[in-house]
Design a protein around this motif. Structure first.
Motif, PDB file in Angstrom:
ATOM      1  N   SER A  28     -20.478   6.754  14.119  1.00  0.00           N
ATOM      2  CA  SER A  28     -21.354   5.938  13.267  1.00  0.00           C
ATOM      3  C   SER A  28     -22.268   6.813  12.412  1.00  0.00           C
ATOM      4  CB  SER A  28     -22.189   4.986  14.120  1.00  0.00           C
ATOM      5  OG  SER A  28     -23.014   5.712  15.014  1.00  0.00           O
ATOM      6  N   THR A 237     -14.355  -0.589  10.434  1.00  0.00           N
ATOM      7  CA  THR A 237     -15.244  -1.465   9.683  1.00  0.00           C
ATOM      8  C   THR A 237     -16.163  -0.613   8.819  1.00  0.00           C
ATOM      9  OG1 THR A 237     -16.943  -3.203   9.849  1.00  0.00           O
ATOM     10  CG2 THR A 237     -16.965  -1.508  11.538  1.00  0.00           C
ATOM     11  N   MET A 239     -19.755   0.411   7.749  1.00  0.00           N
ATOM     12  CA  MET A 239     -20.988   0.337   8.531  1.00  0.00           C
ATOM     13  C   MET A 239     -22.125   1.032   7.804  1.00  0.00           C
ATOM     14  SD  MET A 239     -20.447   3.036  11.672  1.00  0.00           S
ATOM     15  CE  MET A 239     -18.667   3.100  11.768  1.00  0.00           C
ATOM     16  N   GLN A 243     -26.214  -0.767  11.526  1.00  0.00           N
ATOM     17  CA  GLN A 243     -25.056  -1.222  12.291  1.00  0.00           C
ATOM     18  C   GLN A 243     -24.549  -0.124  13.226  1.00  0.00           C
ATOM     19  OE1 GLN A 243     -22.559  -2.308   9.034  1.00  0.00           O
ATOM     20  NE2 GLN A 243     -23.641  -4.242   8.630  1.00  0.00           N
ATOM     21  N   GLY A 244     -24.543   1.112  12.726  1.00  0.00           N
ATOM     22  CA  GLY A 244     -24.121   2.233  13.562  1.00  0.00           C
ATOM     23  C   GLY A 244     -25.019   2.419  14.764  1.00  0.00           C
ATOM     24  N   ALA A 247     -24.245  -0.324  17.356  1.00  0.00           N
ATOM     25  CA  ALA A 247     -22.998  -0.076  18.077  1.00  0.00           C
ATOM     26  C   ALA A 247     -23.201   0.991  19.150  1.00  0.00           C
ATOM     27  CB  ALA A 247     -21.908   0.351  17.100  1.00  0.00           C
ATOM     28  N   SER A 271     -16.736   1.290  22.734  1.00  0.00           N
ATOM     29  CA  SER A 271     -17.185   1.748  21.423  1.00  0.00           C
ATOM     30  C   SER A 271     -16.530   0.957  20.294  1.00  0.00           C
ATOM     31  CB  SER A 271     -16.880   3.243  21.262  1.00  0.00           C
ATOM     32  OG  SER A 271     -17.243   3.707  19.991  1.00  0.00           O
ATOM     33  N   LEU A 275     -18.248  -1.893  17.665  1.00  0.00           N
ATOM     34  CA  LEU A 275     -18.065  -1.807  16.214  1.00  0.00           C
ATOM     35  C   LEU A 275     -17.368  -3.044  15.669  1.00  0.00           C
ATOM     36  CD1 LEU A 275     -16.915   1.918  15.809  1.00  0.00           C
ATOM     37  CD2 LEU A 275     -19.047   0.935  14.958  1.00  0.00           C
TER      38      LEU A 275
END
Length: 319
Positions: A28, A237, A239, A243-244, A247, A271, A275
């Protein structure tokens, strides 16, 4: 001779594991543009190595579980031919997946190896109830829980303004810490599973085996991680930093809990699941990549089982 082969193949398993998995926590950071590939790679390997060493003190349950005790007959646990066959099945499966760029589960590969070699060694000796309760159930439900938690955490952190779309100094710090936590958790979770292959080699049993696995895993992550890194960072996806961070937070919490309580959760599944959960809620999931990954997960166990079964048949004849 057999002991040397076991050590060699177990080291290959650890190397393939590092190549396939050391980047999972820091994907991420790279995918969101927070840092460069090289910085993310170094941070991932450093924290994974720290987690691997901590397994000496914190993950004894997993070392016992992945020795095969309770799953196969006790006489096989210290049988060098059996251990070598399990290692060959896991090594071949993990290496192939890494070459193809698929982030698969070393836990699945190891489990498949135990079952495949165990069925050849003693067709009625594999405890299917134990297989379900100790191995299969956590591995099946782990990614489902990760998808749900990843979605819930993202919605909650967005509401609290802790997961913004853009980089901030605070978010960068939290993002690096959460990525490091995933690396640490992964090292703690996976190292004892691989070290269990060395249980029949007296000198490398326990702490020394864990340290050997940690070194091989680190080299694998440093040298051969690029293909899987690209898949995790850019092909599941889109990101952003928030968002990273979400996750990674989801993954680290689940995997650390699993390691402490002896649940063989797959860091890969957790993981990718976290995500994917975020990708679903933001409608940015890339299903053309996700579906082949899911298919690779499905065939990991039978692939490792078949390879380990063949390897055991050969080893039993040769040795």
């Amino acid at each position: 001779m057999l002991a040397v082969l076991i050590i060699l193949v177990a080291s290959i398993v650890a190397y393939a594991n590092g190549a396939n998995a050391n980047f999972k926590g820091v994907a991420s950071l790279f995918g969101s543009g927070t840092t460069s590939y090289r910085t993310a790679l170094n941070w991932g390997n450093l924290t994974t190595a720290a987690g691997a060493v901590s397994a000496i003190f914190l993950a004894g349950h997993l070392l016992k579980a992945f020795s095969g005790k309770g799953l196969v007959e006790d006489s096989l646990i210290s049988d060098p031919s059996f251990l070598l066959a399990v290692a060959i099945g896991a090594a071949a499966t993990g290496s192939l997946a890494t070459c193809l760029g698929f982030p698969v589960s070393s836990t699945h590969a190891h489990t498949g190896g135990l079952v495949g070699a165990g069925m050849v060694a003693s067709p009625g000796g594999v405890n299917l109830v134990h297989l379900w309760s100790t191995f299969a159930m956590p591995l099946i439900f782990g990614p489902v829980v990760a998808i749900l938690l990843g979605t819930l955490f993202y919605l909650l952190l967005r509401r609290l303004n802790l997961a913004p779309d853009h980089r901030t100094r605070t978010l960068d710090a939290l993002h690096f810490l959460s990525a490091g936590a995933v690396g640490f958790a992964r090292g703690m979770n996976d190292t004892p599973k691989i070290a269990a292959l060395l249980v029949g080699v007296s000198f490398w049993t326990g702490e020394k085996g864990i340290l050997l696995v940690a070194v091989a895993m680190t080299f694998g992550g440093l040298i051969s991680a690029r293909r899987v890194a690209e898949t995790l960072s850019h092909k599941i996806t889109d990101m952003n930093p928030g968002q990273g961070f979400t996750a990674n937070l989801t993954t680290s919490l689940l995997v650390i809990a699993g390691s402490v309580y002896g649940l063989p959760l797959s860091t890969t599944h957790v993981s990718v699941g976290s995500l994917l959960g975020i990708g679903i809620i933001t409608q940015q999931a890339r299903w053309r990549t996700v579906i082949p990954i899911l298919m690779a997960w499905v065939i990991t166990v039978p692939c490792a089982a078949v390879l380990a079964a063949l390897a055991y048949a050969v080893c039993r004849t040769a040795f």
